[in-house]
Design a protein around this motif. Structure first.
Motif, PDB file in Angstrom:
ATOM      1  N   LYS A  17     -13.210  30.073 110.465  1.00  0.00           N
ATOM      2  CA  LYS A  17     -14.407  29.234 110.422  1.00  0.00           C
ATOM      3  C   LYS A  17     -14.162  28.006 109.557  1.00  0.00           C
ATOM      4  O   LYS A  17     -14.585  26.901 109.897  1.00  0.00           O
ATOM      5  N   SER A  21     -14.243  24.166 110.810  1.00  0.00           N
ATOM      6  CA  SER A  21     -15.152  23.198 110.175  1.00  0.00           C
ATOM      7  C   SER A  21     -14.396  21.983 109.661  1.00  0.00           C
ATOM      8  O   SER A  21     -14.853  20.846 109.825  1.00  0.00           O
ATOM      9  N   ASP A  24     -13.458  19.923 112.568  1.00  0.00           N
ATOM     10  CA  ASP A  24     -14.615  19.166 113.053  1.00  0.00           C
ATOM     11  C   ASP A  24     -14.844  17.924 112.184  1.00  0.00           C
ATOM     12  O   ASP A  24     -15.081  16.831 112.704  1.00  0.00           O
TER      13      ASP A  24
END
Length: 64
Positions: A17, A21, A24
């Protein structure tokens, strides 16, 4: 089955995760994909652990 395996799976999921992130935020598609892959692998491993736990429960019920 083993608590250590479950902890490792959760750590891999959290790491995935985080990678996703960061990918992103930085528009790094490679890091996004690696994070998603890590999360998918962790979920697959956790599903295997759940199957092992269920099989152990059935075995325990039958031996009682």
């Amino acid at each position: 089955m083993g608590i250590g395996d479950k902890i490792q799976n959760k750590a891999q999921e959290v790491s995935g995760k985080a990678k996703e992130s960061i990918g992103d935020a930085t528009d790094n598609e490679s890091l996004q994909a690696e994070g998603a892959k890590d999360q998918a692998a962790a979920h697959t491993k956790q599903a295997g652990e759940n199957v092992k736990d269920a099989a152990k429960d059935v075995k325990d019920d039958l031996t009682k």
